[in-house]
Enzyme design. Structure first.
Site, PDB file in Angstrom:
ATOM      1  N   ASP A   1       0.849  -1.193   0.000  1.00 50.32           N
ATOM      2  CA  ASP A   1       0.000   0.000   0.000  1.00 50.32           C
ATOM      3  C   ASP A   1       0.885   1.244   0.000  1.00 50.32           C
ATOM      4  OD1 ASP A   1      -2.782   1.027   0.102  1.00 50.32           O
ATOM      5  OD2 ASP A   1      -1.991   2.071   1.845  1.00 50.32           O
TER       6      ASP A   1
HETATM    7  C1  LIG Z   1       2.604   8.821  -5.399  1.00 47.11           C
HETATM    8  C2  LIG Z   1       2.392   7.829  -6.508  1.00 47.11           C
HETATM    9  C3  LIG Z   1       1.470   6.802  -6.400  1.00 47.11           C
HETATM   10  N1  LIG Z   1       1.277   5.920  -7.435  1.00 47.11           N
HETATM   11  C4  LIG Z   1       0.275   4.839  -7.331  1.00 47.11           C
HETATM   12  C5  LIG Z   1       0.829   3.530  -6.753  1.00 47.11           C
HETATM   13  C6  LIG Z   1      -0.425   2.802  -6.347  1.00 47.11           C
HETATM   14  O1  LIG Z   1      -0.884   2.048  -7.469  1.00 47.11           O
HETATM   15  C7  LIG Z   1      -1.412   3.928  -6.067  1.00 47.11           C
HETATM   16  C8  LIG Z   1      -1.753   4.005  -4.585  1.00 47.11           C
HETATM   17  O2  LIG Z   1      -2.850   3.187  -4.330  1.00 47.11           O
HETATM   18  P1  LIG Z   1      -2.788   1.802  -3.548  1.00 47.11           P
HETATM   19  O3  LIG Z   1      -4.049   1.669  -2.775  1.00 47.11           O
HETATM   20  O4  LIG Z   1      -1.488   1.685  -2.789  1.00 47.11           O
HETATM   21  O5  LIG Z   1      -2.742   0.711  -4.712  1.00 47.11           O
HETATM   22  P2  LIG Z   1      -3.777   0.388  -5.871  1.00 47.11           P
HETATM   23  O6  LIG Z   1      -5.195   0.545  -5.418  1.00 47.11           O
HETATM   24  O7  LIG Z   1      -3.367   1.141  -7.127  1.00 47.11           O
HETATM   25  O8  LIG Z   1      -3.438  -1.137  -6.184  1.00 47.11           O
HETATM   26  P3  LIG Z   1      -3.663  -2.451  -5.255  1.00 47.11           P
HETATM   27  O9  LIG Z   1      -4.330  -2.027  -3.970  1.00 47.11           O
HETATM   28  O10 LIG Z   1      -4.514  -3.369  -6.076  1.00 47.11           O
HETATM   29  O11 LIG Z   1      -2.269  -3.003  -5.045  1.00 47.11           O
HETATM   30  O12 LIG Z   1      -0.771   5.150  -6.452  1.00 47.11           O
HETATM   31  C9  LIG Z   1       2.008   6.034  -8.608  1.00 47.11           C
HETATM   32  O13 LIG Z   1       1.823   5.233  -9.546  1.00 47.11           O
HETATM   33  N2  LIG Z   1       2.940   7.035  -8.731  1.00 47.11           N
HETATM   34  C10 LIG Z   1       3.167   7.943  -7.736  1.00 47.11           C
HETATM   35  O14 LIG Z   1       4.025   8.830  -7.900  1.00 47.11           O
END
Ligand SMILES: Cc1cn([C@H]2C[C@H](O)[C@@H](COP(=O)(O)OP(=O)(O)OP(=O)(O)O)O2)c(=O)[nH]c1=O
Length: 185
Positions: A70
């Site tokens: 997460d």
């Molecule tokens: C800050 C930041 C976040 N993110 C993304 C990563 C995560 O996918 C998302 C944060 O949400 P999460 O809830 O961590 O993940 P998710 O819902 O995308 O996927 P899952 O729970 O199925 O594993 O933000 C980026 O891609 N680049 C960035 O610079």
């Protein structure tokens, strides 16, 4: 077999970088911060919920190992998850502009032998952003589905004056920490 309990294409690509064969599992976990729960505890709990939910799907398999992760953007004590819509994304980016925030990523590895965690905290400083900068960025749609409404790996890279920590951790899966976790260190 190693499983990644995630729908995030970024996490899949990042895990590929470690050269570790893996499959993904579809899990859907409630992401709501409890009253009084610290940002750190919240991120760790949600990552563990994802890993456990994934493990429940494959627990019958011998040698199944499941990763859950997460990532949240944290400004002071406030946690910015994924924006609800474009207006929410604009509001988050206005708050992040011209300031420093933290990005916390937690990873859990769950298997029959137990549960272990890794954690990465990065500090990111955004340049000041005009309303026009924010509107143009939000119009790209890149902000949706990303914690804090930005993607370091995308056009938001132009907003970042300084990063201290883990680039892969900001993107969603801190690779050094995850690699150590997988090697049992
Ligand atoms: C800050 C930041 C976040 N993110 C993304 C990563 C995560 O996918 C998302 C944060 O949400 P999460 O809830 O961590 O993940 P998710 O819902 O995308 O996927 P899952 O729970 O199925 O594993 O933000 C980026 O891609 N680049 C960035 O610079």
């Amino acid at each position: 077999m190693l499983y990644l309990a995630s729908q995030s294409p970024r996490r899949r690509d990042l895990l590929d970088q470690l050269g570790e064969p893996h499959r993904t599992l579809h899990v859907d976990v409630e992401e709501t911060r409890g009253t009084g729960e610290s940002p750190d505890d919240y991120v760790a709990r949600v990552a563990l919920d994802k890993a456990r939910a994934g493990f429940a799907l494959v627990a019958g398999e011998p040698d199944a190992r499941v990763l859950g992760a997460d990532t949240e953007v944290v400004l002071g004590d406030e946690v910015f998850g994924k924006p609800r819509d474009a207006a929410d994304a604009s509001a988050m980016l206005r708050r992040l502009a011209g300031r420093e925030h933290r990005v916390i990523s937690a990873v859990w590895l769950v298997h029959a032998g137990g549960e272990r965690r890794a954690r990465s905290v990065s500090t990111v400083r955004f340049a000041p952003l005009s309303d026009a900068d924010i509107a143009a960025y939000v119009a790209t749609g890149e902000c949706l589905g990303k914690a804090g409404a930005y993607a370091i790996q995308g056009r938001a890279a132009a907003f970042i004056e300084h990063l201290s920590g883990s680039y892969s951790g900001v993107m969603g899966l801190p690779l050094h920490e995850t690699s150590r976790l997988l090697r049992g260190q």
